[in-house]
Design a protein around this motif. Structure first.
Motif: not given
Length: 382
Positions: A252, A256, A260, A292, A346
């Motif tokens: 992550k 992302t 996160s 991102h 996600f």
């Protein structure tokens, strides 16, 4: 009788005053300043054209670099773009029944993934001049390598912090001192230890550090840090594999955002999805959110190659684990694991990825079936 006398030649008619004045009237007298201004305006127009061309070129360069940042992350970690292209071209020149090596298969799978991730790549290559093509590959390679460097630098500072927070080693892991990491540090050593070896056994621990027979660590052993709760069941080695907290945090952070990575609790299904969606809405309501990596490279679900990228050392082995399942039962487990990863990262499920059985049991489809059955019953009664 001759019209001339004494050998004299006829003379040309003299130019009349009117014609002379017409000739000089063609050029209108202008000042030096006016002529200079006209030249400057013409030069400025040319400069604008050149600058516009440079801006287009710069935008194209930035685009190729940006697109190239996906290559190491979700296409191939080690192979060059040129090698992928060469293998694909080679396959056009050989018979279908010719034997291929494992390495060649890897290159071809990499090229297929590349064209899926960058659908514009193949047509663009066909339309370009050779010099433009070479420059495009150079920019893609630049983006790929710089992204890999950025990710490595990012994790270099984040992972020690995660290990220190969760395991509280003494002394703590120092990301600036490479000699305080790896098997020298007890916390790092436990995470890197092959699952078939017991790090808590002082003899095993010493053997790993001394590279003694029976304690050699290679890529042929799954390390403990890949497993959920950092524990592997030797009778069921697939249970919990690729579900560790550290692995999800690293993933992550790369795809992302580092912030996160703080949100990894829950299984990512059922009530967790609802709560995660609410949390996301609260966090980003009214805020300008920075795009991102996953959004930039149009990544909407987790892939085997993206997981392998995070682990790096085991790249080929991990991709094989997902892509070369030995049978249907193993493939179903792989599919469930990838779906689990997508939910974790996600925070949502995508309609296109639902099974037909799952879709058929949902209320919209159930209502459609009920209405059809009611209509059929009325038709049969008539």
């Amino acid at each position: 009788m001759s019209q001339t006398q004494g050998g004299s030649q006829p003379t040309a008619p003299s130019e009349s005053p009117e014609s002379a004045s017409v000739t000089t009237a063609i050029a209108v007298a202008t000042s030096d300043n006016a002529r200079q201004r006209q030249k400057i305006a013409a030069l400025e127009e040319k400069l604008q054209v050149l600058e516009a061309g440079c801006m287009v070129k710069q935008r194209e360069t930035n685009y190729f670099i940006s697109q190239g940042r996906a290559i190491r992350r979700i296409v191939t970690l080690f192979d060059s773009i040129e090698d992928l292209i060469s293998e694909n071209d080679r396959r056009y020149d050989v018979a279908e029944d010719d034997e291929v090596t494992i390495d060649q298969d890897w290159l071809q799978m990499g090229y297929t993934t590349l064209t899926n991730i960058l659908p514009w790549f193949q047509p663009k290559c066909s339309d370009m001049e050779y010099e433009e093509y070479v420059q495009m590959l150079k920019k893609l390679r630049q983006g790929a390598d710089s992204a890999h460097g950025d990710d490595t630098s990012k994790l270099k500072s984040l992972v020690p912090d995660w290990v220190n927070r969760e395991f509280k080693p003494n002394p703590p892991v120092d990301y600036e001192d490479k000699y305080s990491r790896r098997f020298v540090n007890d916390a790092c050593g436990k995470l890197l230890c092959p699952t078939e070896l017991d790090w808590d056994n002082p003899i095993i621990r010493a053997g790993i550090r001394d590279r003694a027979d029976g304690c050699i660590v290679t890529e042929m052993s799954w390390p403990t840090f890949l497993y959920e709760k950092y524990t592997a069941d030797q009778d069921n080695l697939e249970e919990g594999l690729f579900k560790s907290t550290l692995l999800i945090q690293a993933f992550k952070s790369i795809f992302t955002s580092p912030s996160s990575a703080k949100e990894i609790d829950g299984e990512g299904d059922g009530a967790n999805i609802i709560e995660n969606n609410r949390r996301t809405k609260r966090e980003f309501s009214g805020k300008k959110v920075k795009t991102h990596v996953a959004q930039i490279i149009k990544m909407h679900k987790v892939s085997p190659r993206s997981i392998a990228y995070v682990v790096c050392q085991f790249w080929h082995i991990i991709v094989d684990f997902f892509k070369k399942a030995p049978g249907r039962a193993a493939q179903r487990k792989v599919d469930r694991l990838l779906a689990w990863w997508t939910r974790k990262v996600f925070r949502s499920s995508r309609r296109a990825e639902l099974s037909d059985a799952a879709k058929s049991s949902m209320s919209v489809n159930a209502l459609a079936r009920q209405r059809a059955q009611e209509d059929d019953a009325l038709f049969d009664s008539d």
